[in-house]
Design an enzyme around this catalytic site. Structure first.
Site, PDB file in Angstrom:
ATOM      1  N   CYS A 220      51.322  42.954  51.481  1.00 22.19           N
ATOM      2  CA  CYS A 220      50.920  43.595  50.217  1.00 22.19           C
ATOM      3  C   CYS A 220      50.157  44.888  50.474  1.00 22.19           C
ATOM      4  CB  CYS A 220      50.072  42.629  49.396  1.00 22.19           C
ATOM      5  SG  CYS A 220      50.934  41.105  48.934  1.00 22.19           S
ATOM      6  N   HIS A 221      49.168  44.852  51.375  1.00 19.80           N
ATOM      7  CA  HIS A 221      48.345  46.030  51.629  1.00 19.80           C
ATOM      8  C   HIS A 221      48.168  46.313  53.109  1.00 19.80           C
ATOM      9  CE1 HIS A 221      47.179  44.456  47.626  1.00 19.80           C
ATOM     10  NE2 HIS A 221      47.248  45.724  47.293  1.00 19.80           N
ATOM     11  N   GLY A 222      48.916  45.589  53.967  1.00 24.41           N
ATOM     12  CA  GLY A 222      48.933  45.917  55.389  1.00 24.41           C
ATOM     13  C   GLY A 222      47.760  45.424  56.187  1.00 24.41           C
TER      14      GLY A 222
ATOM     15  N   PRO B 168      42.941  46.766  55.245  1.00 31.87           N
ATOM     16  CA  PRO B 168      41.801  46.827  54.317  1.00 31.87           C
ATOM     17  C   PRO B 168      41.008  45.536  54.184  1.00 31.87           C
ATOM     18  CG  PRO B 168      43.831  46.561  53.081  1.00 31.87           C
ATOM     19  CD  PRO B 168      44.233  46.701  54.529  1.00 31.87           C
TER      20      PRO B 168
END
Length: 238
Positions: free
Chosen positions: A202-204, A217
């Site tokens: 989703c956001h790495g 993150p």
């Protein structure tokens, strides 16, 4: 307006009568004659006074006997009744509160789901299996000797959320973490990412084989739930 002389003339008959009455009362025997002529009033003697003797306590019937002992006894009795009532009230309140709290507790079927028993022999070495526990994905990973050595050699000073591998596992061969990304709650993919552990597409966010955040993150490592090993082939989570 009427003058003072006219007023005095109008009051003169009353003044004359008053003087004559005073002379009559001044004569001997006048007051006795008036008293004898006055009507005689007789008081009622047929009214009965209520008798409350049957309603009085024996201790207070005799006016010459002190009732202090009776008062002390009645006071003691009042204290006993008050104390007993208080105890009963407290017990009733405790019962109500206990029943109310019990009604809010988890039912037997919910408590049964609060723990999960996993057979470790079903998970091959180097593989990860996902289970559902308390509505969340649970990752159980069977690590190889190479993975164990690699994670133990990581310099925790370089980690965003510093934790040594030995502080996250009970048995080095098994890593048990919640499959919930600490960034926004997504579900990572096992055996993926730059560090061969878990990867959240989703956001790495990249996690290593110990579930520690290494890149991306996410601020924290994957959560390690409470678990125990009843025997070498079983783990109980919860």
């Amino acid at each position: 307006m009427m003058s003072i002389a006219a007023r005095c003339g109008a009051l003169s008959p009353y003044l004359q009568a008053t003087k004559q009455s005073a002379k009559v009362l001044a004569t001997p025997g006048a007051q006795e004659r008036l008293s004898a002529a006055a009507p005689v009033r007789l008081a009622h003697t047929d009214i009965k006074i209520p008798d409350f003797t049957d309603y009085r306590r024996n201790e207070v019937i005799d006016p010459n006997q002190s009732s202090q002992g009776s008062s002390e006894a009645r006071r003691t009795f009042s204290y006993l009744v008050t104390g007993a009532t208080t105890v009963v009230g407290i017990y009733a309140a405790k019962t109500v509160v206990t029943q109310f709290v019990s009604s809010m507790s988890a039912s037997a079927d919910v408590l049964a789901l609060s723990k999960i028993e996993i057979k470790l022999g079903d998970i091959p070495e180097g593989k990860n299996m996902t289970f559902k526990w308390r509505g969340k994905p649970l990752f159980v990973r069977h690590r190889t000797e190479k993975e164990i050595a690699a994670e133990a050699a990581v310099n925790i000073g370089e980690l965003r959320d510093p934790q040594h591998d030995k502080d996250r596992v009970i048995n080095p061969s098994w890593v048990i973490v919640l499959g919930v990304c600490t960034h926004l709650g997504c579900v990572p993919i096992a055996n993926a990412g730059d560090f061969g552990g878990y990867y959240c597409p989703c956001h790495g966010s990249h996690y290593d084989a110990s579930g520690r955040i290494r890149k991306g993150p996410a601020p924290l490592n994957l959560e390690v739930p409470y678990y125990e090993f009843p025997d070498d082939d079983t783990v109980v989570v919860g």
